[in-house]
Design an enzyme around this catalytic site. Structure first.
Site, PDB file in Angstrom:
ATOM      1  N   PRO A   2       0.804  -1.224   0.000  1.00  0.00           N
ATOM      2  CA  PRO A   2       0.000   0.000   0.000  1.00  0.00           C
ATOM      3  C   PRO A   2       0.842   1.281   0.000  1.00  0.00           C
ATOM      4  O   PRO A   2       1.770   1.416   0.782  1.00  0.00           O
ATOM      5  CB  PRO A   2      -0.819  -0.105   1.290  1.00  0.00           C
ATOM      6  N   GLU A   3       0.511   2.183  -0.913  1.00  0.00           N
ATOM      7  CA  GLU A   3       1.145   3.498  -0.977  1.00  0.00           C
ATOM      8  C   GLU A   3       0.033   4.541  -0.887  1.00  0.00           C
ATOM      9  O   GLU A   3      -1.095   4.202  -0.554  1.00  0.00           O
ATOM     10  CB  GLU A   3       1.942   3.624  -2.288  1.00  0.00           C
ATOM     11  N   LYS A  44       1.555   7.550   4.043  1.00  0.00           N
ATOM     12  CA  LYS A  44       0.987   6.203   4.139  1.00  0.00           C
ATOM     13  C   LYS A  44       0.354   5.953   5.501  1.00  0.00           C
ATOM     14  O   LYS A  44       0.058   4.818   5.844  1.00  0.00           O
ATOM     15  CB  LYS A  44       2.076   5.164   3.857  1.00  0.00           C
ATOM     16  N   ARG A  96       1.649 -10.213   7.034  1.00  0.00           N
ATOM     17  CA  ARG A  96       3.101 -10.098   7.259  1.00  0.00           C
ATOM     18  C   ARG A  96       3.457  -9.286   8.491  1.00  0.00           C
ATOM     19  O   ARG A  96       4.630  -9.166   8.834  1.00  0.00           O
ATOM     20  CB  ARG A  96       3.783  -9.555   5.989  1.00  0.00           C
ATOM     21  N   ARG A 242      15.770  -2.247  -3.960  1.00  0.00           N
ATOM     22  CA  ARG A 242      14.378  -2.306  -4.414  1.00  0.00           C
ATOM     23  C   ARG A 242      14.335  -2.389  -5.930  1.00  0.00           C
ATOM     24  O   ARG A 242      15.123  -1.763  -6.623  1.00  0.00           O
ATOM     25  CB  ARG A 242      13.607  -1.044  -3.974  1.00  0.00           C
TER      26      ARG A 242
END
Ligand SMILES: [Zn+2]
Length: 254
Positions: A2-3, A44, A96, A242
């Protein structure tokens, strides 16, 4: 993961489900009896001011989601928290477990929240101010966009998408972008956010990394497929650990 757009859609959903409502029951018992004054977002982070002056901060981490269920429904898979209002019940699920939930009795934000840079939707985004900020780093523009103290809410997906829209190579040094580039970048950031808000809007969000999830993006997760603009193959590289996706032909070089 999620961003900004996913957290903004979560904010809208949560505002509809529990905004203005009184908490009848909750997994965190200090929440019981509080009224949720509003549901806000910065970067966020979600910020829920409560009637007592306390503030609940929620960060979705990598896999967190808020879901609407009914009060009679049992615990959901990976459920970490629950808030009941009336007959409705919202659940925070997070396989997670990188998500965070912080109740600040005095309303004081956690350090990571306090350090956030401007949020494009909440504060707007001024190209001159961003250009000045980018002059202070020698990092690549892609890495710099992930720094939440520079810009709040942009993550790995939105950075790749915005740079593609602005035709800027992600390896280009942030301090070497001129104001015209930064203007294009700002436009790219807004276009990418708006596009994602439009394509993912649903009561239950699906993140692109989930098995079988649709990928609405232009370059993110699209290595070795044709660039939607020039048909060259999209490349995947690794920057600061990344994945970055970009078009080697139509994004100007480093
Ligand atoms: Zn291209």
């Amino acid at each position: 993961m999620p961003e900004l757009p996913e957290v903004e859609l979560t904010r809208r959903n949560l505002a509809r489900w529990i905004g203005g409502k009184k908490i009848a029951d909750a997994s965190l018992d200090r929440l019981v009896g509080e009224r949720v004054r509003s549901v806000e977002r910065r970067g966020k982070w979600l910020r829920l001011p409560l009637s007592s002056g306390a503030v609940l901060f929620s960060h979705l981490g990598m896999t967190g989601k808020w879901l609407e269920r009914s009060r009679s429904d049992g615990p959901q898979r990976w459920e970490r928290a629950r808030i009941d209002v009336g007959r409705a019940s919202v659940r925070f699920v997070d396989p997670r477990r990188f998500g965070r939930m912080i109740l600040a009795r005095d309303g004081k934000p956690p350090a990571a929240f306090a350090a956030l840079g401007p949020d494009p939707l909440v504060d707007g985004l001024d190209a001159r101010a961003l250009h000045a900020r980018l002059q202070r780093t020698k990092r690549s523009i892609k890495e710099t966009l992930l720094d939440q103290t520079v810009l709040a809410g942009v993550g790995n997906i939105q950075a790749a998408e915005a740079l593609w829209r602005a035709r800027i190579d992600p390896r280009r040094r942030a301090d070497r972008l001129d104001l015209a580039h930064v203007r294009k970048l700002v436009a790219g950031i807004f276009a990418s956010i708006r596009f994602t808000l439009g394509s993912e809007d649903a009561p239950e969000l699906v993140y692109v990394e989930e098995p079988g999830a649709p990928n609405p993006f232009k370059v993110y997760g699209k290595a070795e497929t044709p660039c939607p603009r020039c048909r060259a193959n999209i490349r995947r590289i690794v920057q600061a650990g990344r994945s970055t996706f970009f078009c080697p032909r139509c994004q100007i070089g480093p």
